[in-house]
Design a protein around this motif. Sequence first.
Motif, mmCIF file in Angstrom:
data_model
loop_
_atom_site.group_PDB
_atom_site.id
_atom_site.type_symbol
_atom_site.label_atom_id
_atom_site.label_comp_id
_atom_site.label_asym_id
_atom_site.label_seq_id
_atom_site.Cartn_x
_atom_site.Cartn_y
_atom_site.Cartn_z
ATOM 1 N N ASP A 201 0.182 -0.880 -0.217
ATOM 2 C CA ASP A 201 0.643 0.106 -0.164
ATOM 3 C C ASP A 201 0.918 1.040 -0.082
ATOM 4 O O ASP A 201 0.532 2.275 0.378
ATOM 5 C CB ASP A 201 -1.595 -0.126 0.947
ATOM 6 C CG ASP A 201 -0.946 -0.571 2.573
ATOM 7 O OD1 ASP A 201 0.744 -0.103 2.831
ATOM 8 O OD2 ASP A 201 -1.133 -1.049 3.265
ATOM 9 N N ARG A 202 2.183 1.434 0.308
ATOM 10 C CA ARG A 202 3.365 2.645 -0.104
ATOM 11 C C ARG A 202 3.130 2.725 -1.755
ATOM 12 O O ARG A 202 2.757 3.646 -2.226
ATOM 13 C CB ARG A 202 4.477 1.862 -0.113
ATOM 14 C CG ARG A 202 4.514 2.205 1.957
ATOM 15 C CD ARG A 202 6.051 2.256 1.902
ATOM 16 N NE ARG A 202 6.568 0.979 1.475
ATOM 17 C CZ ARG A 202 7.731 0.538 0.735
ATOM 18 N NH1 ARG A 202 8.261 1.798 0.039
ATOM 19 N NH2 ARG A 202 8.513 -0.586 0.275
ATOM 20 N N ILE A 203 2.724 1.219 -1.906
ATOM 21 C CA ILE A 203 3.186 1.574 -4.366
ATOM 22 C C ILE A 203 1.892 2.156 -4.438
ATOM 23 O O ILE A 203 1.491 2.849 -5.804
ATOM 24 C CB ILE A 203 3.711 0.454 -4.272
ATOM 25 C CG1 ILE A 203 4.897 -0.378 -3.943
ATOM 26 C CG2 ILE A 203 3.377 0.641 -5.888
ATOM 27 C CD1 ILE A 203 5.409 -1.027 -3.968
ATOM 28 N N PHE A 204 0.479 1.038 -3.774
ATOM 29 C CA PHE A 204 -0.843 1.125 -4.740
ATOM 30 C C PHE A 204 -1.499 1.970 -3.735
ATOM 31 O O PHE A 204 -1.602 0.783 -2.627
ATOM 32 C CB PHE A 204 -1.641 0.124 -4.613
ATOM 33 C CG PHE A 204 -0.309 -0.826 -6.170
ATOM 34 C CD1 PHE A 204 -0.326 -0.049 -7.447
ATOM 35 C CD2 PHE A 204 -0.107 -2.130 -5.606
ATOM 36 C CE1 PHE A 204 0.082 -0.869 -8.119
ATOM 37 C CE2 PHE A 204 0.790 -2.689 -6.495
ATOM 38 C CZ PHE A 204 0.704 -2.144 -8.229
ATOM 39 N N LYS A 205 -2.181 2.971 -3.639
ATOM 40 C CA LYS A 205 -3.034 3.928 -2.214
ATOM 41 C C LYS A 205 -3.806 2.705 -2.226
ATOM 42 O O LYS A 205 -4.816 2.518 -2.821
ATOM 43 C CB LYS A 205 -3.117 5.186 -2.478
ATOM 44 C CG LYS A 205 -1.754 6.440 -3.334
ATOM 45 C CD LYS A 205 -2.421 7.697 -3.430
ATOM 46 C CE LYS A 205 -0.686 8.315 -3.317
ATOM 47 N NZ LYS A 205 -0.164 8.139 -4.023
#
Length: 363
Positions: A201-205
């Motif tokens: 979830d750092r890469i995909f919000k």
Amino acid sequence: MMQENNDSILVFEYFTASGEKDKCIISEAEAMIFALLDDLSDLKIDLVINESYGDVVKDYENVNPILIDVDVIDWLADNASDFTKAIFIAAENNNNLFNIAKILEENNVKAYNSSSDACFKSSDKSESYEALSNIVPQPRTFRFKIDPKGYWKRAIENLHEKWQAEDPLTPLKLIIKPLMGVDCEDIVVIEKIEDLTLDLDRIFKPGSRVIVQEFIEGTDVSVSLISDGKKAIPLSLNEQFVELKDDKGTYVGGKLPFESKYKNEAFEIATKAVEAIDGLKGFVGVDLIINADEKDIYSVYLLEINSRFTTPYVGLKEIANFNIGKSIIDLIDGKISINDLDLSLDGEVEFKKSGDNLVIRRV
């Protein structure tokens, strides 16, 4: 502002029209718009371009430059009704491709590009997967939403368990990518299911939608095609240079034509896919992977369709024995038949990002 007769064609490329300053992006964008202008040198052109290009475009005798300093989509929303015909270059970022096609349609502008519906269907990987299921081989694909509580992680673990059970002896790798990504950025390869951490979830919000696919080892290729809206014809098989590092996949160029014993199979899959989606026309690119596992049932898998001009156009322009841009206009105007085109290529060409430049060279 526009040329005074209805023979002129509105032409633009999203980044050069909107004043993008990122040199890495702009080198590719410039190469594509100037290749298209060169192809259309016999036609009257209304060119929308950022005012920073004023000096560059003033020497084209057939071009009426419309210099702007705003986002081209905003400009288009206000001015599209002044034009009757258009051909443009844009990518899927922020739905730009779909939005531009939609504005042109709403203003009854004849576009030598794919329809907004075809752009949407191709841009949304889940939509195109569904549209092409049972038509061409594709990696198994599932759609997820990244929720803030982390339920997505359990869902992917369950999916992995189910898919792995179907072939327990072959370790299963997964690839996660945004539902509407471009140039394979923001992709994550899960080598082992234990690697699936909440770092995702750092890469995909949270709230973003992604697709999860089985990862197929192999050679990244694409097929460039021209379509008249009904029939598609492949021009070349292209090797893709993709760098995967730190959870980012970056497309850095390619080489064409690429020789492979699977060329005809790749051509057939790409052609079937393009003809299966209504409204795909003009220049279209299809991304595929040639499977490294020769024991697998399929040798070539379709990954996605790009309903637009893609970077191989600048390479093809160097070696094609016909004028690609002008042929697209004539095809869609019904002046020539797709079967009349001489699709032969003369030589090989490589195009590669080097620093802030796109270097195109014959090899």
